[in-house]
Design a protein around this motif. Structure first.
Motif, PDB file in Angstrom:
ATOM      1  N   GLY A 191       0.834  -1.198   0.000  1.00 53.80           N
ATOM      2  CA  GLY A 191       0.000   0.000   0.000  1.00 53.80           C
ATOM      3  C   GLY A 191       0.870   1.251   0.000  1.00 53.80           C
ATOM      4  O   GLY A 191       1.826   1.335   0.768  1.00 53.80           O
ATOM      5  N   LYS A 192       0.544   2.167  -0.883  1.00 55.11           N
ATOM      6  CA  LYS A 192       1.308   3.417  -0.977  1.00 55.11           C
ATOM      7  C   LYS A 192       0.460   4.554  -0.420  1.00 55.11           C
ATOM      8  O   LYS A 192      -0.758   4.528  -0.516  1.00 55.11           O
ATOM      9  CB  LYS A 192       1.633   3.724  -2.446  1.00 55.11           C
ATOM     10  CG  LYS A 192       2.441   2.641  -3.158  1.00 55.11           C
ATOM     11  CD  LYS A 192       2.750   3.058  -4.591  1.00 55.11           C
ATOM     12  CE  LYS A 192       3.145   1.882  -5.483  1.00 55.11           C
ATOM     13  NZ  LYS A 192       4.459   1.323  -5.223  1.00 55.11           N
ATOM     14  N   ARG A 193       1.140   5.569   0.139  1.00 56.72           N
ATOM     15  CA  ARG A 193       0.384   6.775   0.520  1.00 56.72           C
ATOM     16  C   ARG A 193       0.621   7.885  -0.484  1.00 56.72           C
ATOM     17  O   ARG A 193      -0.074   8.890  -0.476  1.00 56.72           O
ATOM     18  CB  ARG A 193       0.731   7.213   1.936  1.00 56.72           C
ATOM     19  CG  ARG A 193       2.083   7.814   2.129  1.00 56.72           C
ATOM     20  CD  ARG A 193       2.337   8.056   3.618  1.00 56.72           C
ATOM     21  NE  ARG A 193       3.744   7.956   3.912  1.00 56.72           N
ATOM     22  CZ  ARG A 193       4.578   8.993   3.888  1.00 56.72           C
ATOM     23  NH1 ARG A 193       4.149  10.196   3.576  1.00 56.72           N
ATOM     24  NH2 ARG A 193       5.848   8.817   4.166  1.00 56.72           N
ATOM     25  N   SER A 243       1.721   7.811  -4.570  1.00 58.11           N
ATOM     26  CA  SER A 243       2.193   7.038  -5.723  1.00 58.11           C
ATOM     27  C   SER A 243       3.270   7.782  -6.502  1.00 58.11           C
ATOM     28  O   SER A 243       4.247   7.180  -6.949  1.00 58.11           O
ATOM     29  CB  SER A 243       1.042   6.717  -6.671  1.00 58.11           C
ATOM     30  OG  SER A 243       0.131   5.877  -6.022  1.00 58.11           O
ATOM     31  N   ALA A 244       3.116   9.099  -6.656  1.00 63.48           N
ATOM     32  CA  ALA A 244       4.072   9.857  -7.466  1.00 63.48           C
ATOM     33  C   ALA A 244       5.480   9.741  -6.893  1.00 63.48           C
ATOM     34  O   ALA A 244       6.456   9.593  -7.624  1.00 63.48           O
ATOM     35  CB  ALA A 244       3.642  11.310  -7.545  1.00 63.48           C
ATOM     36  N   ASN A 245       5.584   9.771  -5.566  1.00 65.78           N
ATOM     37  CA  ASN A 245       6.909   9.682  -4.933  1.00 65.78           C
ATOM     38  C   ASN A 245       7.217   8.282  -4.421  1.00 65.78           C
ATOM     39  O   ASN A 245       8.218   8.067  -3.760  1.00 65.78           O
ATOM     40  CB  ASN A 245       7.005  10.690  -3.787  1.00 65.78           C
ATOM     41  CG  ASN A 245       7.011  12.108  -4.317  1.00 65.78           C
ATOM     42  OD1 ASN A 245       7.906  12.487  -5.074  1.00 65.78           O
ATOM     43  ND2 ASN A 245       5.992  12.870  -3.963  1.00 65.78           N
ATOM     44  N   ASN A 246       6.330   7.348  -4.722  1.00 67.67           N
ATOM     45  CA  ASN A 246       6.476   5.957  -4.293  1.00 67.67           C
ATOM     46  C   ASN A 246       6.745   5.853  -2.790  1.00 67.67           C
ATOM     47  O   ASN A 246       7.693   5.184  -2.354  1.00 67.67           O
ATOM     48  CB  ASN A 246       7.573   5.253  -5.099  1.00 67.67           C
ATOM     49  CG  ASN A 246       7.317   3.757  -5.176  1.00 67.67           C
ATOM     50  OD1 ASN A 246       6.160   3.307  -5.069  1.00 67.67           O
ATOM     51  ND2 ASN A 246       8.367   2.972  -5.328  1.00 67.67           N
ATOM     52  N   LEU A 247       5.918   6.518  -2.010  1.00 64.41           N
ATOM     53  CA  LEU A 247       6.055   6.460  -0.546  1.00 64.41           C
ATOM     54  C   LEU A 247       5.084   5.434   0.030  1.00 64.41           C
ATOM     55  O   LEU A 247       3.902   5.414  -0.330  1.00 64.41           O
ATOM     56  CB  LEU A 247       5.757   7.834   0.056  1.00 64.41           C
ATOM     57  CG  LEU A 247       6.902   8.833  -0.044  1.00 64.41           C
ATOM     58  CD1 LEU A 247       6.391  10.255   0.209  1.00 64.41           C
ATOM     59  CD2 LEU A 247       8.018   8.479   0.937  1.00 64.41           C
ATOM     60  N   PRO A 248       5.570   4.573   0.930  1.00 61.46           N
ATOM     61  CA  PRO A 248       4.704   3.538   1.493  1.00 61.46           C
ATOM     62  C   PRO A 248       3.732   4.100   2.530  1.00 61.46           C
ATOM     63  O   PRO A 248       4.015   5.104   3.182  1.00 61.46           O
ATOM     64  CB  PRO A 248       5.706   2.587   2.170  1.00 61.46           C
ATOM     65  CG  PRO A 248       6.859   3.463   2.543  1.00 61.46           C
ATOM     66  CD  PRO A 248       6.941   4.534   1.473  1.00 61.46           C
ATOM     67  N   ALA A 249       2.598   3.424   2.691  1.00 59.61           N
ATOM     68  CA  ALA A 249       1.618   3.840   3.693  1.00 59.61           C
ATOM     69  C   ALA A 249       2.042   3.400   5.095  1.00 59.61           C
ATOM     70  O   ALA A 249       1.510   3.886   6.091  1.00 59.61           O
ATOM     71  CB  ALA A 249       0.248   3.264   3.357  1.00 59.61           C
ATOM     72  N   ALA A 250       2.983   2.450   5.160  1.00 62.27           N
ATOM     73  CA  ALA A 250       3.457   1.946   6.457  1.00 62.27           C
ATOM     74  C   ALA A 250       4.893   1.465   6.278  1.00 62.27           C
ATOM     75  O   ALA A 250       5.384   1.356   5.150  1.00 62.27           O
ATOM     76  CB  ALA A 250       2.567   0.793   6.922  1.00 62.27           C
ATOM     77  N   GLY A 251       5.554   1.159   7.381  1.00 59.71           N
ATOM     78  CA  GLY A 251       6.908   0.611   7.304  1.00 59.71           C
ATOM     79  C   GLY A 251       6.882  -0.869   6.926  1.00 59.71           C
ATOM     80  O   GLY A 251       5.825  -1.450   6.658  1.00 59.71           O
ATOM     81  N   SER A 252       8.049  -1.486   6.918  1.00 54.39           N
ATOM     82  CA  SER A 252       8.153  -2.926   6.642  1.00 54.39           C
ATOM     83  C   SER A 252       9.475  -3.428   7.217  1.00 54.39           C
ATOM     84  O   SER A 252      10.319  -2.629   7.638  1.00 54.39           O
ATOM     85  CB  SER A 252       8.052  -3.208   5.142  1.00 54.39           C
ATOM     86  OG  SER A 252       8.985  -2.437   4.410  1.00 54.39           O
ATOM     87  N   LEU A 253       9.622  -4.745   7.256  1.00 60.61           N
ATOM     88  CA  LEU A 253      10.826  -5.329   7.860  1.00 60.61           C
ATOM     89  C   LEU A 253      11.213  -6.579   7.072  1.00 60.61           C
ATOM     90  O   LEU A 253      10.357  -7.427   6.800  1.00 60.61           O
ATOM     91  CB  LEU A 253      10.516  -5.687   9.313  1.00 60.61           C
ATOM     92  CG  LEU A 253      11.650  -6.040  10.257  1.00 60.61           C
ATOM     93  CD1 LEU A 253      11.197  -5.816  11.695  1.00 60.61           C
ATOM     94  CD2 LEU A 253      12.127  -7.467  10.098  1.00 60.61           C
ATOM     95  N   SER A 254      12.486  -6.662   6.688  1.00 63.21           N
ATOM     96  CA  SER A 254      12.882  -7.755   5.787  1.00 63.21           C
ATOM     97  C   SER A 254      14.222  -8.365   6.168  1.00 63.21           C
ATOM     98  O   SER A 254      14.960  -7.821   6.992  1.00 63.21           O
ATOM     99  CB  SER A 254      12.980  -7.217   4.355  1.00 63.21           C
ATOM    100  OG  SER A 254      13.979  -6.211   4.289  1.00 63.21           O
ATOM    101  N   LEU A 255      14.524  -9.468   5.516  1.00 63.39           N
ATOM    102  CA  LEU A 255      15.842 -10.094   5.609  1.00 63.39           C
ATOM    103  C   LEU A 255      16.422 -10.138   4.192  1.00 63.39           C
ATOM    104  O   LEU A 255      15.778 -10.645   3.264  1.00 63.39           O
ATOM    105  CB  LEU A 255      15.716 -11.513   6.181  1.00 63.39           C
ATOM    106  CG  LEU A 255      17.009 -12.306   6.328  1.00 63.39           C
ATOM    107  CD1 LEU A 255      17.977 -11.637   7.313  1.00 63.39           C
ATOM    108  CD2 LEU A 255      16.722 -13.742   6.799  1.00 63.39           C
TER     109      LEU A 255
END
Ligand code: PMV
Length: 321
Positions: free
Chosen positions: A21-23, A25-37
């Motif tokens: 989910g994006k907040r 779209s033009a700047n490709n900013l996410p609506a929330a954080g995330s966590l990955s490996l």
């Protein structure tokens, strides 16, 4: 002339707490954080050099118009971010060193490698946080592939490595044979945001899952991390499925793999799954349990396996040039 040629390598990453989910779209900013490996050997290697004209070569073939425009447009943006007026023509040669035909998303490693090589070829100096912000403009998950190990992406649009994590996890990727074309992440997220009645609840849940997952990692609480990761991926898919029309990324073999991972976990093997926007299943486990997990997943129908370990940050491969 300075560094007009640069080669970089970056690894893919798989999120334990997902971005969907994006907040903006033009700047490709996410609506929330995330966590990955970040995971090796899911790797992209990319060379960018100043040339006579723009050209993009992907996996040995001249890229089709769409992917070529996406890569070149991204290099325009890098030059613009660095305050340049335009950029020289560039030749991009990129290889995904993924086991062939795996059908795994490569935009994270691809745009992270392109950010590092592109900035170097254009003689742009930037710290990793800035590189991460720039990589996000290519693909949200690419912001995380600038860093190695466990990585936290912030809603503000940049990522950073999570320090002080005491868990060493690797993964077995169950590659599910698939002949359908997936709905890409950008279109899938936007469709979900517009039409799913569960989307707001999903975004709220991500915030709670992020805080809990970070705490579980610091406490080395694998059981808790497993519950959060599986719950988060099921919630992401539930949200996508609830869109109208629903997005269903799973295949029957996806569910067979999920069942097997759950059986293994109930029998005492510390493993847990996640699923991105496609049919493949990723089983995480502490390094010392990966042999067992791989053995137990080997005979699943319609699948093949890729073994992966935690990978390092995106890096230049030609530092001496
Ligand atoms: O980076 P993108 O725009 O391809 O989106 C990634 C979406 C997921 O892989 C499904 C989730 C994630 O956080 O990586």
């Amino acid at each position: 002339m300075g560094r007009s040629v640069a080669t970089a390598r970056a690894h893919a990453n798989i999120a334990l707490v997902k971005y969907w989910g994006k907040r903006d779209s033009a700047n490709n900013l996410p609506a929330a954080g995330s966590l990955s490996l970040t995971l090796e050997p899911l790797t992209t290697q990319t060379r960018v050099e100043v040339a006579e004209r723009d050209q993009v070569v992907l996996n040995g073939a001249v890229a089709a118009a769409g992917p070529a425009a996406r890569a070149l447009g991204f290099l325009d943006l890098l030059a613009q971010k660095a305050g340049r007026e335009g950029r020289p023509p560039l030749r991009v040669v990129s290889h995904n060193q993924f086991p062939t035909g795996a059908g795994l998303a490569s935009s994270a490693s691809g745009f992270a490698a392109l950010t590092v090589a592109g900035a170097a070829a254009l003689e742009i100096e930037a710290d990793p946080k800035t590189l991460s912000e720039w990589a996000r403009r290519g693909s949200g998950s690419a912001a995380r592939s600038i860093f190695g190990g466990f990585v936290r992406m912030h809603r503000e649009g940049w990522a950073e490595p999570l320090e002080g994590v005491g868990l060493e996890l690797g993964a077995v990727v169950v590659v599910v044979d698939d002949h359908q074309k997936d709905v890409g992440s950008t279109d899938g997220m936007e469709h979900t945001r517009r039409t799913s009645p569960y989307h707001d609840a999903w975004i709220r849940q991500v915030d709670a899952d992020l805080a809990a997952a970070e705490q579980a990692l610091r406490d080395r609480d694998l059981q808790r991390l497993a519950d959060i990761t599986e719950g988060n991926t099921l919630a992401m898919h539930a949200n996508a499925m609830a869109a109208r029309p629903g997005l269903l990324y799973w295949r029957p073999d996806t569910l067979a793999a999920v069942d097997r991972v759950r059986e293994l976990r109930s029998s005492g093997v510390p493993t847990f799954f996640t699923i991105d926007a496609g049919p493949h299943v990723v089983a995480f486990a502490p390094s010392e349990h990966l042999d067992r997990v791989e053995r137990e997943l080997r005979d699943l129908p319609g699948t093949r396996l890729i073994r992966a370990r935690a990978g390092g940050p995106a890096e230049r491969l030609d530092r001496t040039s």
